[in-house]
Scaffold this motif. Structure first.
Motif, PDB file in Angstrom:
ATOM      1  N   GLY A  54       0.811  -1.209   0.000  1.00 39.58           N
ATOM      2  CA  GLY A  54       0.000   0.000   0.000  1.00 39.58           C
ATOM      3  C   GLY A  54       0.845   1.260   0.000  1.00 39.58           C
ATOM      4  O   GLY A  54       0.510   2.246  -0.670  1.00 39.58           O
ATOM      5  N   ILE A  55       1.957   1.247   0.727  1.00 38.07           N
ATOM      6  CA  ILE A  55       2.861   2.407   0.749  1.00 38.07           C
ATOM      7  C   ILE A  55       3.617   2.528  -0.567  1.00 38.07           C
ATOM      8  O   ILE A  55       3.720   3.611  -1.154  1.00 38.07           O
ATOM      9  N   ALA A  56       4.150   1.395  -1.058  1.00 38.83           N
ATOM     10  CA  ALA A  56       5.019   1.421  -2.234  1.00 38.83           C
ATOM     11  C   ALA A  56       4.294   1.836  -3.501  1.00 38.83           C
ATOM     12  O   ALA A  56       4.922   2.376  -4.426  1.00 38.83           O
ATOM     13  N   THR A  57       2.978   1.578  -3.586  1.00 41.29           N
ATOM     14  CA  THR A  57       2.234   1.890  -4.805  1.00 41.29           C
ATOM     15  C   THR A  57       1.595   3.271  -4.759  1.00 41.29           C
ATOM     16  O   THR A  57       0.740   3.586  -5.585  1.00 41.29           O
ATOM     17  N   ILE A 207      -3.216  -4.038   2.595  1.00 43.70           N
ATOM     18  CA  ILE A 207      -3.318  -3.037   1.531  1.00 43.70           C
ATOM     19  C   ILE A 207      -4.452  -2.063   1.822  1.00 43.70           C
ATOM     20  O   ILE A 207      -4.282  -0.829   1.736  1.00 43.70           O
ATOM     21  N   VAL A 208      -5.614  -2.585   2.166  1.00 41.47           N
ATOM     22  CA  VAL A 208      -6.796  -1.753   2.380  1.00 41.47           C
ATOM     23  C   VAL A 208      -6.651  -0.901   3.639  1.00 41.47           C
ATOM     24  O   VAL A 208      -6.933   0.313   3.631  1.00 41.47           O
ATOM     25  N   MET A 209      -6.194  -1.504   4.730  1.00 40.29           N
ATOM     26  CA  MET A 209      -6.070  -0.761   5.979  1.00 40.29           C
ATOM     27  C   MET A 209      -5.044   0.343   5.879  1.00 40.29           C
ATOM     28  O   MET A 209      -5.204   1.404   6.482  1.00 40.29           O
ATOM     29  N   GLN A 210      -3.978   0.112   5.109  1.00 36.21           N
ATOM     30  CA  GLN A 210      -2.975   1.159   4.947  1.00 36.21           C
ATOM     31  C   GLN A 210      -3.587   2.393   4.270  1.00 36.21           C
ATOM     32  O   GLN A 210      -3.331   3.536   4.673  1.00 36.21           O
ATOM     33  N   GLY A 211      -4.414   2.147   3.245  1.00 36.80           N
ATOM     34  CA  GLY A 211      -5.059   3.274   2.571  1.00 36.80           C
ATOM     35  C   GLY A 211      -6.043   3.996   3.456  1.00 36.80           C
ATOM     36  O   GLY A 211      -6.052   5.233   3.523  1.00 36.80           O
ATOM     37  N   TRP A 212      -6.878   3.251   4.150  1.00 39.19           N
ATOM     38  CA  TRP A 212      -7.846   3.889   5.043  1.00 39.19           C
ATOM     39  C   TRP A 212      -7.142   4.609   6.187  1.00 39.19           C
ATOM     40  O   TRP A 212      -7.548   5.708   6.580  1.00 39.19           O
ATOM     41  N   HIS A 213      -6.092   4.012   6.718  1.00 34.96           N
ATOM     42  CA  HIS A 213      -5.361   4.628   7.822  1.00 34.96           C
ATOM     43  C   HIS A 213      -4.710   5.926   7.379  1.00 34.96           C
ATOM     44  O   HIS A 213      -4.642   6.903   8.144  1.00 34.96           O
ATOM     45  N   ARG A 214      -4.252   5.964   6.148  1.00 35.33           N
ATOM     46  CA  ARG A 214      -3.603   7.174   5.630  1.00 35.33           C
ATOM     47  C   ARG A 214      -4.602   8.302   5.393  1.00 35.33           C
ATOM     48  O   ARG A 214      -4.290   9.477   5.621  1.00 35.33           O
ATOM     49  N   GLU A 215      -5.816   7.954   4.984  1.00 35.66           N
ATOM     50  CA  GLU A 215      -6.760   8.970   4.534  1.00 35.66           C
ATOM     51  C   GLU A 215      -7.804   9.365   5.568  1.00 35.66           C
ATOM     52  O   GLU A 215      -8.384  10.450   5.460  1.00 35.66           O
ATOM     53  N   HIS A 216      -8.087   8.515   6.540  1.00 34.57           N
ATOM     54  CA  HIS A 216      -9.216   8.764   7.437  1.00 34.57           C
ATOM     55  C   HIS A 216      -8.758   8.875   8.887  1.00 34.57           C
ATOM     56  O   HIS A 216      -8.284   7.907   9.483  1.00 34.57           O
TER      57      HIS A 216
END
Length: 367
Positions: A54-57, A207-216
């Motif tokens: 999630g970070i690398a992409t 992957i999903v939690m990394q995105g949600w953690h970054r944005e919310h």
């Protein structure tokens, strides 16, 4: 090289735990956290792989990189992991054969499912290349090859809808539990020790939690509030492990995998326990890293170079098994093999980074 961070730190701890636990019966095995819970370091390793993807992409500002770039990046990593698996397996077989010759003990050729190769090398060689024949203690990288190979599909789907990507992953996981789907082993009997159809859920969750953690911000807030729940789950895992409380697979109702503590299928109990571990220890790195500087840097160094460290660690643990077999083990032997192994893992991480830092000769100098 990037500075020490929580992801590399925990990945390094998982690598050390896997190395120690792959030397069965050694003195230090009882002190690893894998002995005090339902889940173990394998869950942590796969989840962090998903979080790292999630970070690398994504760029530093959180914007997704071009889709083709992400696909090529992950496919390149898949090839890299596959190459490491084939090389590591070849070296492991050579170590088993060499030890059997040196000790004049043909029974060693049967260790860790290697007997099939020496009895029928033609079919088994094909199985090794196809990843359908795996040695015991060398079966995590085949799982990793499959997971990184399918990661592009989930990464691209998550860009449209993370909820949809997670729902698809849960559906595959649930169907695999109910119908006991798994990839078959060949040419031998049985299935894969780590079922990719189930373990993919941890990768997608990362992957999903990394995105949600970054944005919310709300997710970061609630994960902090749920620390007490995580502590309760971890405490329950300690009780179940110490008192060896396990459901009897023959007594639970169907579908039985929903109620057992099965590692191959990543049963729900293991998954719940791992989520509890995440909640309970989410803030630990920030608290301990300043107080254990050298240890934190050592573990982060292992985590930064996880593929090389894991491959060397697998071979070192096999070598340590041979040493314990020949000497009978004991505290002194365990201190030597585990201590020298941990030093070797650190040297491996240092060597990989040293090679990366070396200035390459210019084209004029090479001529």
């Amino acid at each position: 090289m990037r500075d020490p961070n929580a992801i590399d730190f925990w990945r390094g701890l998982a690598l050390v735990t896997i190395f120690i636990n792959h030397i069965p019966g050694n003195t230090f095995e009882r002190y690893t956290y894998s002995q005090y819970g339902i889940s173990d370091a394998a869950e942590l390793f796969v989840f962090l792989a998903g979080w790292s993807i999630g970070i690398a992409t994504h760029g530093k500002d959180g914007t997704p990189e071009p889709a083709l770039t992400s696909v090529l990046r992950l496919l390149s990593r898949t090839v890299e992991v596959y190459r490491a698996q084939i090389t590591t397996m070849a070296l492991a077989l050579a170590m088993i054969a060499g030890t059997a010759l040196a000790l004049d003990n043909p029974l060693i050729l049967e260790w860790h499912n290697a007997g099939g190769f020496f009895a029928d090398p033609i079919q088994t060689m094909v199985g090794f290349v196809l990843l359908t024949h795996q040695l015991g203690f060398f079966n995590i990288l085949p799982l990793y090859v499959v997971l990184i190979g399918i990661a592009p599909a989930f990464v691209l789907l998550a860009r449209r809808s993370r909820a949809l990507a997670l729902a698809l992953s849960v559906a595959i996981y649930g169907a695999s539990l109910v119908f006991e789907w798994n990839l078959p082993a060949w040419p031998g009997e049985g299935d894969w020790f780590f079922n990719p159809l189930c373990w993919q859920l941890l990768l997608v969750l990362g992957i999903v939690m990394q995105g949600w953690h970054r944005e919310h911000a709300w997710l970061r807030l609630w994960t902090a509030r749920l620390v007490p729940l995580g502590v309760v789950i971890v405490a329950a895992g300690i009780v179940l492990s110490v008192w060896e409380i396990r459901p009897d697979p023959l007594l639970v109702p169907d579908p039985r995998l929903l109620f057992t503590f099965d590692k191959t299928y990543l049963s729900p109990a293991r998954l719940v326990h791992f989520v509890g571990v995440l909640l309970a220890f989410q803030a630990v790195y920030r608290l301990v890293a300043p107080r254990i500087g050298p240890v934190a840097r050592y573990l982060a160094g292992l985590g930064r170079n996880s593929l090389a460290v894991f491959s060397i660690g697998s071979l070192l643990s096999l070598g340590a098994q041979f040493v314990r077999f020949q000497t009978g083990g004991g505290v002194f032997v365990d201190c030597v093999v585990v201590g020298s192994g941990l030093i070797a893992l650190g040297v491996t991480a240092w060597f990989v980074e040293w090679r990366s830092r070396r200035p390459r000769p210019s084209s004029s100098a090479s001529r």
